[in-house]
Design a protein around this motif. Structure first.
Motif, short mmCIF file in Angstrom:
data_model
loop_
_atom_site.label_atom_id
_atom_site.label_comp_id
_atom_site.label_asym_id
_atom_site.label_seq_id
_atom_site.Cartn_x
_atom_site.Cartn_y
_atom_site.Cartn_z
N GLY A 49 58.32 23.69 47.77
CA GLY A 49 58.63 22.72 46.73
C GLY A 49 58.62 21.29 47.23
O GLY A 49 58.88 20.36 46.47
N LYS A 69 58.97 21.56 37.00
CA LYS A 69 59.65 21.88 38.26
C LYS A 69 61.16 21.93 38.06
O LYS A 69 61.83 22.86 38.52
CB LYS A 69 59.28 20.83 39.31
CG LYS A 69 59.86 21.05 40.70
CD LYS A 69 59.25 20.05 41.67
CE LYS A 69 59.78 20.25 43.09
NZ LYS A 69 61.18 19.80 43.24
N GLU A 96 62.19 24.98 35.82
CA GLU A 96 62.01 26.27 36.48
C GLU A 96 63.03 26.47 37.59
O GLU A 96 63.65 27.53 37.68
CB GLU A 96 60.59 26.38 37.03
CG GLU A 96 60.29 27.74 37.63
CD GLU A 96 58.81 27.94 37.89
OE1 GLU A 96 58.45 28.22 39.04
OE2 GLU A 96 58.03 27.81 36.93
N GLU A 97 63.21 25.48 38.44
CA GLU A 97 64.12 25.65 39.57
C GLU A 97 65.57 25.71 39.12
O GLU A 97 66.40 26.31 39.79
CB GLU A 97 63.91 24.51 40.57
CG GLU A 97 62.57 24.59 41.28
CD GLU A 97 62.38 23.49 42.32
OE1 GLU A 97 63.23 22.57 42.36
OE2 GLU A 97 61.41 23.55 43.08
N SER A 98 65.88 25.10 37.96
CA SER A 98 67.24 25.17 37.43
C SER A 98 67.54 26.53 36.79
O SER A 98 68.69 26.86 36.55
CB SER A 98 67.47 24.07 36.39
OG SER A 98 67.27 22.80 36.95
N ARG A 99 66.47 27.28 36.46
CA ARG A 99 66.63 28.57 35.77
C ARG A 99 67.50 28.40 34.53
O ARG A 99 68.47 29.15 34.32
CB ARG A 99 67.23 29.62 36.71
CG ARG A 99 66.48 29.79 38.01
CD ARG A 99 65.07 30.28 37.80
NE ARG A 99 64.25 30.09 39.00
CZ ARG A 99 62.93 30.27 39.04
NH1 ARG A 99 62.28 30.64 37.95
NH2 ARG A 99 62.26 30.09 40.15
N SER A 116 66.90 21.66 49.61
CA SER A 116 65.66 22.43 49.73
C SER A 116 65.19 22.35 51.17
O SER A 116 65.28 21.30 51.82
CB SER A 116 64.58 21.89 48.78
OG SER A 116 64.29 20.54 49.05
N ASN A 132 65.63 26.86 47.98
CA ASN A 132 66.06 25.75 47.14
C ASN A 132 67.34 26.19 46.44
O ASN A 132 67.37 27.21 45.75
CB ASN A 132 64.99 25.39 46.11
CG ASN A 132 65.42 24.30 45.16
OD1 ASN A 132 66.24 24.52 44.27
ND2 ASN A 132 64.88 23.11 45.32
N ASN A 169 66.95 29.62 44.75
CA ASN A 169 65.59 30.12 44.67
C ASN A 169 65.04 30.33 46.08
O ASN A 169 65.28 29.50 46.97
CB ASN A 169 64.67 29.12 43.95
CG ASN A 169 65.15 28.78 42.56
OD1 ASN A 169 64.93 29.52 41.61
ND2 ASN A 169 65.84 27.63 42.43
N ASN A 200 61.27 31.24 47.76
CA ASN A 200 59.85 31.48 47.52
C ASN A 200 59.21 32.14 48.73
O ASN A 200 59.31 31.64 49.87
CB ASN A 200 59.14 30.16 47.22
CG ASN A 200 57.68 30.39 46.86
OD1 ASN A 200 57.37 31.04 45.88
ND2 ASN A 200 56.79 29.86 47.67
N THR A 251 58.66 34.30 43.77
CA THR A 251 59.91 33.57 43.94
C THR A 251 61.06 34.45 43.46
O THR A 251 61.03 34.96 42.33
CB THR A 251 59.91 32.26 43.15
OG1 THR A 251 58.85 31.43 43.61
CG2 THR A 251 61.23 31.51 43.34
N PHE A 283 65.22 34.70 42.74
CA PHE A 283 66.26 33.74 42.39
C PHE A 283 67.50 34.45 41.85
O PHE A 283 67.44 35.59 41.36
CB PHE A 283 65.77 32.72 41.36
CG PHE A 283 65.13 33.32 40.14
CD1 PHE A 283 65.90 33.71 39.05
CD2 PHE A 283 63.75 33.51 40.08
CE1 PHE A 283 65.31 34.27 37.93
CE2 PHE A 283 63.16 34.06 38.95
CZ PHE A 283 63.93 34.45 37.87
#
Length: 801
Positions: free
Chosen positions: A56, A145, A148-151, A708, A714, A755, A757, A764, A766
Motif C-alpha cells: 500500500g 483505498k 477498502e482499507e477501512s473495511r 503500514s 496495515n 489488513n 496483503n 488480502t 483482514f
C-alpha cells in the motif's frame, strides 16, 4: 476529559518521532524517468503516482519542465507506476525495481480518445486534480483505498470520516440513510442531494426526497462530497450539499475479485466483480450478497445488489456508457422505537417481530458523450428507475402502541402476536429524466473561460396505498389510503469559470420549475379529488478561488440554498387545494483553505454560515412528535470544519508509515432565530427562539491513527466522538415516557481494523471490530428510542484474479 482527549495527537507525534529512527534503511534505490508524447516532445505537469500493491506504499509527484520525475529512498520490489494528464490516455505500467539494474524510464503518453475520456469522467463532480484545485468551495473525497482499507461496514461509517456531516443510525445495518450537513436535520436525508455517477439516487428528489433506500457501500469505489456554491449545477436540493457515489469503470485488462466476510450477529457478505475491455467495449459485472442481524432483537436483513456497467468508445469523438442495476431487500425490521420503560428494561428489545420491509429497485441509465470540436462537448444522460416498497408494521412510533381504541380486536400489547392487526404502507415510485449538459472552452477579451450549462426534464409518479390487515402477519387488508402524486420538473443552469492567472471566479445560476399534482382516489365517495399547483425558483451562486501555488487553494463563495416542498405537503389531501407552504430558502456562505502544507501533510479548513429565511422543520415521520409541517421561520447555522492527514512515511521518506487523520466539526450556532413557536403537541404556544435545532451536535470528531509496513501489514484504530444532541425543538433534557423527547447524551466509539496483503497469493486477509468497547447509547428519538449497534467482529479475505 477534554485535556486528555486533545493530548492524544501530541503524544502520538512524540511517539512517532522517537520510533522512526529505527526505520531507516541503508541501501536505498532511486527511480527516475521522463514523460514524452508520441512525437517525442516532453510532457510537463503530468501526475505521476508510484504504488506498491503488496504494502500500500504510495508516492505522488509531477513532471518538471523537462518532463522528468524522480522517486528516491525506495526498496527492491514490484511497483505500479501510473501517469495522468488531461488530454492524454491514462497509462499504468508495472515496474520491478532491483539493485544494479537501470532505473531511468521513458514513458510515452498517447492522445486520449476525447469522447471516451469525458464518458469516464462524466459521473464525477471532481473530474481532475486541477478541477479540485480551482473549485470555489469545500469538496472532499473518500477514495477507494480509504474505503477498502477501512473495511467500512455501511455508508454511515464512511461518511463519518468527512467533516461537517452528521449521520444518524437507525436499524444497525445501513439500510435507511439519515444524513445531515452542517446542522441540518438528518432524518431521511431530505436536505441532502444523493447522486450515483452524477444521476439522482433517491426515488423522488422533487416530490418526496425522504430516502428509504441506499445501495450497499460495496457497489462504489469512491464518494465525493461538495458543500459549496458549485452544487447549483446539480439540484434540486442545494441546501446542505451533494453526495455523489461513484461506481468503478470497467478495467482495461480482464480481471476480477472475490471478497468473503463473516462475523457475529449472523453476518455474511459476499462480493464478486469481474470485467475487462474487449475490442473497445468495456464490461463490468458486480454482485453483492449481504445478510445479518440488526441492532435489536427480531431484526434481520437479506440484501442482493447487482450492477452492470459498459463503456463503449465510438470513434474518436463519441462514447456511450450504459448502466443497469437491481437492489432487493427482505428485512424483518420495525419502524417504531422504544418507550422509556421498554428501553430501561431491555434496550435492544423489539416487540414487533412480525414487521417486515420488502423493497425492489430497478435502475438504468445511458450516458452519451459527443465532441463537436476542441472547444465544445455535449454529455447527455437518460435515466429511469422503478422502486417498489412495501412495509407491513404494527406500530409507526412509540406513542402508537396497539390498544382497544385503535384496534378493538387487539386488546393491547399482550395480544400483539395473536389478534392485533397491522398496517401495510405500500409504495411504488416511477422516475425518468433527460439531462443534456454542455461544456465550452473559449477565450473572451483575453480571458480563458470554461462554461458548463444544460437543462433537465425530470418526471416522477408515486402510487401510495395503505391497507390495514386483521392479523400480525397479514399481507392484505382494508384500503384506507389510495393516492397518486405526480411531479414534472424543468430546470436549467449555467456556470462559468473565469481564469485570471491564479484567480478563478465562478458565477452561476440555476432555475427550477416544478409542477405538482395529487389525486385522492378514496375521497368524494370514491369519485376522487385532485389538485394541482406549481412553483418556480431562481438559485444563484458565485465562488472565488486563489492558488498562491499549485498545492494550496484559498476559496470563498455564497449561494442560494433551495429545497422544494413535498407533494403531500403542498396539496391538501381532502380538498385538493394548494397549501401555503413555501420552499426552503437560505443564503449559504463559505471561506476556506485546502492543500498540501508539506509533503505528507494535507489540510482543509472551512468557515461556514447558513442563514435560513424559511427552514421547514418536520415535526416527525408517520405521526410521532407533533402533527404537522410548518414554515419554521429563520434559523442560523454557523461553524467551522477542519480535516487533515499526516503521513510520516512521506515526510521522512521511510518505508514504515505512521499516519494520523482527523475530521472535526465545530457547530456553536444552530438555532431558531425568528419568532418561532414549538411544533410539539401541547406546547404550540411556547416560544422557542434561540433554542438549539434538534439533532445538531456542537462537536463532531473522527480521529484515526494507523501504521503500514513494507511487509503488507496495515492497521489502525479510529475514535468517533459525537457531542450531545436535543431530540425536540423544546430542548427537553429529561426523557418523556414515550421516549420521543429528551437529551441524546454524547458518546465515543472505537473501531479497529488490520489488513495483511500476501501479494504472491493475490489475497488480502483482514479483521475489523466496530464499536470495540460494545458501548450502548441512544442514536435516535424521533419515533421512540433506538439503541446503537452492538460490537461487531468481522473477518474475511479478498482474492484478486
Amino acid at each position: 476529559m477534554k485535556k486528555a482527549l486533545f493530548s492524544i495527537p501530541i503524544t502520538l507525534l512524540l511517539i512517532t518521532s522517537l520510533s522512526l529512527s529505527g526505520f531507516a534503511q541503508n541501501s536505498w534505490l532511486t527511480l527516475k524517468g521522463q514523460v514524452q508524447d508520441q512525437s517525442g516532445a516532453v510532457v510537463s505537469g503530468s501526475l505521476v503516482r508510484l504504488r506498491q500493491p503488496a504494502t500500500g506504499f504510495e508516492r505522488i509527484t509531477k513532471t518538471d519542465e523537462t518532463g522528468s520525475f524522480a522517486f528516491d529512498q525506495l526498496i527492491e520490489g514490484d511497483y505500479d507506476l501510473s501517469v495522468n494528464l488531461q488530454g492524454f490516455s491514462a497509462l499504468t505500467r508495472p515496474v520491478h525495481l532491483v539493485s544494479g539494474q537501470p532505473d531511468n524510464l521513458k514513458i510515452e503518453l498517447q492522445p486520449a480518445a476525447i469522447a471516451e475520456e469525458i464518458a469516464i469522467k462524466s459521473g464525477r463532480l471532481a473530474e481532475t486534480p486541477e478541477i479540485v484545485e480551482r473549485t470555489p468551495g469545500s469538496i472532499e473525497l473518500l477514495d477507494q483505498k480509504l474505503l477498502e482499507e477501512s473495511r467500512v461496514f455501511t455508508f454511515s461509517e464512511a461518511l463519518r470520516k468527512v467533516s461537517g456531516i452528521t449521520v444518524r443510525d437507525e436499524e444497525g445495518f445501513g439500510l435507511r440513510p439519515n444524513i445531515g450537513i452542517r446542522g441540518l436535520n438528518p432524518t431521511r436525508s431530505s436536505k441532502v442531494l444523493l447522486l450515483e455517477d452524477g444521476i439522482p439516487l433517491t426515488y423522488a428528489p422533487y416530490g418526496d426526497n425522504a430516502s428509504y433506500y441506499h445501495p450497499p457501500i460495496d457497489r462504489f469505489e469512491s464518494i465525493e462530497i461538495l458543500k459549496g456554491s458549485g452544487q447549483i449545477a446539480y439540484g434540486p436540493v442545494t441546501v446542505g450539499g451533494v453526495i455523489n457515489y461513484v461506481t468503478p469503470n470497467p478495467p482495461t485488462k480482464p480481471s476480477g475479485q472475490i471478497t468473503l466476510i463473516g462475523g457475529n450477529r449472523d453476518y455474511f457478505n459476499g462480493h464478486f466483480g469481474y470485467g475487462g475491455t474487449w475490442k473497445g467495449i468495456g464490461l463490468l459485472f458486480d454482485y453483492t450478497r449481504k445478510q445479518g442481524d440488526g441492532a435489536r432483537e427480531n431484526t434481520h436483513s437479506d440484501l442482493n445488489d447487482f450492477n452492470f456497467k459498459s463503456l463503449i468508445g465510438i470513434g474518436s469523438r463519441q462514447a456511450l456508457t450504459l448502466k443497469a442495476n437491481y437492489y432487493g431487500e427482505d428485512s424483518n425490521v420495525t419502524y417504531s422505537g422504544l418507550r422509556l420503560s421498554e428501553y430501561l428494561a431491555s434496550p435492544r428489545q423489539n416487540p414487533f417481530k412480525n414487521d417486515f420491509f420488502y423493497g425492489d429497485r430497478f435502475g438504468a441509465s445511458a450516458t452519451h458523450s459527443l465532441i463537436f470540436n476542441n472547444a465544445l462537448a455535449l454529455t447527455t444522460n437518460l435515466y429511469t428507475s422503478v422502486f417498489h416498497r412495501d412495509w407491513w408494521r404494527q406500530s409507526s412510533n412509540s406513542g402508537q402502541r396497539p390498544n382497544d381504541a385503535a384496534d378493538p380486536k387487539c386488546g393491547g400489547m399482550q395480544n400483539l402476536n395473536t389478534t392485533c392487526g397491522n398496517e401495510g404502507r405500500l409504495r411504488d415510485y416511477y422516475v425518468w429524466g433527460l439531462e443534456p449538459k454542455f461544456r465550452a472552452n473559449f477565450r473572451l477579451f483575453g480571458i480563458n473561460n470554461d462554461a458548463d450549462f444544460g437543462f433537465r426534464l425530470h418526471v416522477e409518479r408515486q402510487e401510495r396505498q395503505q391497507q390495514n390487515g386483521d392479523t400480525p402477519t397479514a399481507r392484505s387488508g382494508v384500503l384506507v389510503e389510495n393516492n397518486q402524486r405526480k411531479n414534472q420538473a424543468y430546470s436549467g443552469f449555467i456556470q462559468n469559470r473565469f481564469f485570471l492567472g491564479n484567480v478563478t471566479i465562478t458565477p452561476g445560476v440555476r432555475v427550477e420549475h416544478i409542477n405538482y399534482q395529487r389525486l385522492n382516489r378514496l375521497a368524494n365517495s370514491g369519485a376522487g379529488i385532485s389538485g394541482r399547483t406549481d412553483l418556480t425558483q431562481l438559485v444563484p451562486g458565485i465562488g472565488v478561488s486563489y492558488n498562491p501555488k499549485s498545492s494550496v487553494t484559498l476559496f470563498a463563495g455564497v449561494h442560494r440554498g433551495f429545497a422544494p416542498p413535498r407533494t403531500e405537503d403542498i396539496i391538501n389531501n381532502t380538498t385538493g387545494g394548494s397549501i401555503d407552504l413555501d420552499p426552503e430558502l437560505s443564503w449559504n456562505y463559505e471561506v476556506g483553505v485546502r492543500g498540501l502544507l508539506h509533503q505528507g501533510v494535507r489540510l482543509e479548513a472551512t468557515f461556514f454560515r447558513m442563514d435560513y429565511e424559511n427552514q421547514i422543520i418536520p415535526a416527525s415521520l408517520a405521526g410521532g412528535v407533533g402533527a404537522a409541517l410548518t414554515n419554521a421561520g429563520e434559523t442560523l447555522h454557523q461553524g467551522f470544519e477542519f480535516s487533515t492527514r499526516l503521513d510520516t512515511g512521506t515526510i521522512l521518506k521511510s518505508r514504515h508509515n505512521i499516519f494520523l487523520s482527523s475530521a472535526y466539526t465545530f457547530l456553536p450556532t444552530a438555532k431558531f432565530t425568528g419568532r418561532r413557536f414549538s411544533n410539539v403537541s401541547g406546547f404550540t404556544n411556547v416560544l422557542i427562539t434561540d433554542n438549539r435545532l434538534p439533532y445538531a451536535p456542537e462537536h463532531l470528531l473522527n480521529f484515526t491513527v494507523g501504521y503500514s509496513s513494507p511487509v503488507g501489514l496495515n492497521t489502525f484504530i479510529e475514535a468517533v466522538r459525537v457531542n450531545r444532541q436535543f431530540g425536540d425543538d423544546l430542548n427537553t433534557i429529561n426523557p418523556t415516557a414515550d421516549g420521543q423527547r429528551g437529551l441524546l447524551p454524547g458518546y465515543t466509539v472505537l473501531n479497529a481494523t488490520a489488513n495483511y496483503n500476501v501479494e504472491s497469493w493475490r489475497t488480502t486477509f483482514f479483521v475489523t471490530a466496530k464499536n470495540l468497547a460494545d458501548k450502548l447509547y441512544i442514536v435516535d428519538r424521533s419515533r421512540g428510542i433506538l439503541p446503537s449497534s452492538p460490537r461487531l467482529i468481522q473477518a474475511g479475505l479478498k482474492f484478486r484474479f
